[in-house]
Design an enzyme around this catalytic site. Structure first.
Site, PDB file in Angstrom:
ATOM      1  N   ASP A 118      91.960 176.885 134.293  1.00  0.00           N
ATOM      2  CA  ASP A 118      91.224 175.658 134.631  1.00  0.00           C
ATOM      3  C   ASP A 118      90.805 175.779 136.092  1.00  0.00           C
ATOM      4  O   ASP A 118      91.658 176.026 136.962  1.00  0.00           O
ATOM      5  CB  ASP A 118      92.126 174.444 134.419  1.00  0.00           C
ATOM      6  N   CYS A 121      92.713 173.873 138.813  1.00  0.00           N
ATOM      7  CA  CYS A 121      94.154 174.128 138.894  1.00  0.00           C
ATOM      8  C   CYS A 121      94.451 175.082 140.047  1.00  0.00           C
ATOM      9  O   CYS A 121      93.920 176.197 140.100  1.00  0.00           O
ATOM     10  CB  CYS A 121      94.621 174.699 137.558  1.00  0.00           C
ATOM     11  N   CYS A 124      96.027 178.360 139.041  1.00  0.00           N
ATOM     12  CA  CYS A 124      95.034 179.210 138.361  1.00  0.00           C
ATOM     13  C   CYS A 124      94.226 179.974 139.404  1.00  0.00           C
ATOM     14  O   CYS A 124      93.918 181.157 139.230  1.00  0.00           O
ATOM     15  CB  CYS A 124      94.095 178.360 137.509  1.00  0.00           C
ATOM     16  N   ARG A 148      92.047 170.822 131.520  1.00  0.00           N
ATOM     17  CA  ARG A 148      93.175 169.942 131.230  1.00  0.00           C
ATOM     18  C   ARG A 148      92.789 168.477 131.097  1.00  0.00           C
ATOM     19  O   ARG A 148      93.465 167.706 130.416  1.00  0.00           O
ATOM     20  CB  ARG A 148      94.218 170.067 132.354  1.00  0.00           C
TER      21      ARG A 148
END
Length: 233
Positions: A118, A121, A124, A148
């Protein structure tokens, strides 16, 4: 004559097993239908009397008579290391989406991991900053999208534009760096398939790293630690 009798007995046994399996499948399907669980496939599990059932909500295990349902990991203790084999049936679904993945291929590939990511994120982003190091260690990184906040959120629309970009690898890297995203109005890639698969893996957050055997690693992992885990498989 004796050979014919043996062949006939084998045919009868095979037919009986087929009928029995079909009956068990029907019982299981009918039982799960009462709980609004859509069954995609039913196959024997490594445990006698227990079936691996691929449902809309992920992998579950049901006894032949349909009386008992189990959910959770099954561990194989037969090798040098303990291996969670619960998600192995889902790997076919992962590979079925390979044409929709953003792939950073290792020049000397030894291992392949699949990451649900994502762009909003933080961890991430941290994992993506390690992609070059992972590639150098022989690890190919394949990305699937997992916005998300849902498909209606702006981040999901941005991710769809990244996945439909003519240069998706570059677009994803720029997005993690905070650069602008070229928005694309029409995108044929359906990210809902990515999200559905992530939910079947029982993801709890991003990044979610899927190892070649289907094992799920939740969260960021350092390249050296990830390599160690892959080497132990």
């Amino acid at each position: 004559m004796k050979r014919k009798l043996l062949l006939w007995a084998a045919c009868i046994a095979s037919f009986s097993l087929s009928v029995s399996a079909s009956t068990n499948d029907k019982i299981i399907q009918e039982k799960l239908a009462k709980y609004n669980l859509s069954v995609e496939s039913i196959k024997p599990s490594p445990i006698v009397g227990l079936n691996t059932v691929d449902t809309s909500d992920g992998i579950i295990y049901v006894t032949d008579d349909g009386k008992y349902l189990l959910q959770g990991p099954i561990y194989d203790l037969s090798g040098k290391t303990v291996v969670n084999i619960s998600n192995q049936p889902l790997m076919k679904k992962v590979d079925a989406l390979k044409d929709e993945m953003i792939i950073f291929k290792a020049p000397k590939e030894k291992y392949v991991i699949t990451v649900f990511t994502d762009i909003s994120c933080g961890y991430c982003k941290k994992l993506h900053e390690s992609v070059e190091e992972l590639n150098d260690k022989g690890i190919t990184v394949r990305y699937l999208a997992y916005p998300r906040r849902g498909l209606e959120h702006e981040s999901a629309k941005q991710m769809a534009s990244i996945w439909c970009n003519a240069l998706p690898q570059s677009a994803l890297t720029k997005a993690f760096k905070g650069d602008g995203i070229a928005m694309i109005d029409e995108c044929k890639i359906d990210l809902s398939k990515h999200i559905k698969l992530g939910k079947q893996f029982k993801m709890t957050g991003t990044p979610a790293i899927i190892l070649p055997d289907g094992q799920l690693l939740s969260g960021y992992a350092k390249p050296d630690d990830l390599l160690k885990m892959l080497e132990q498989k």
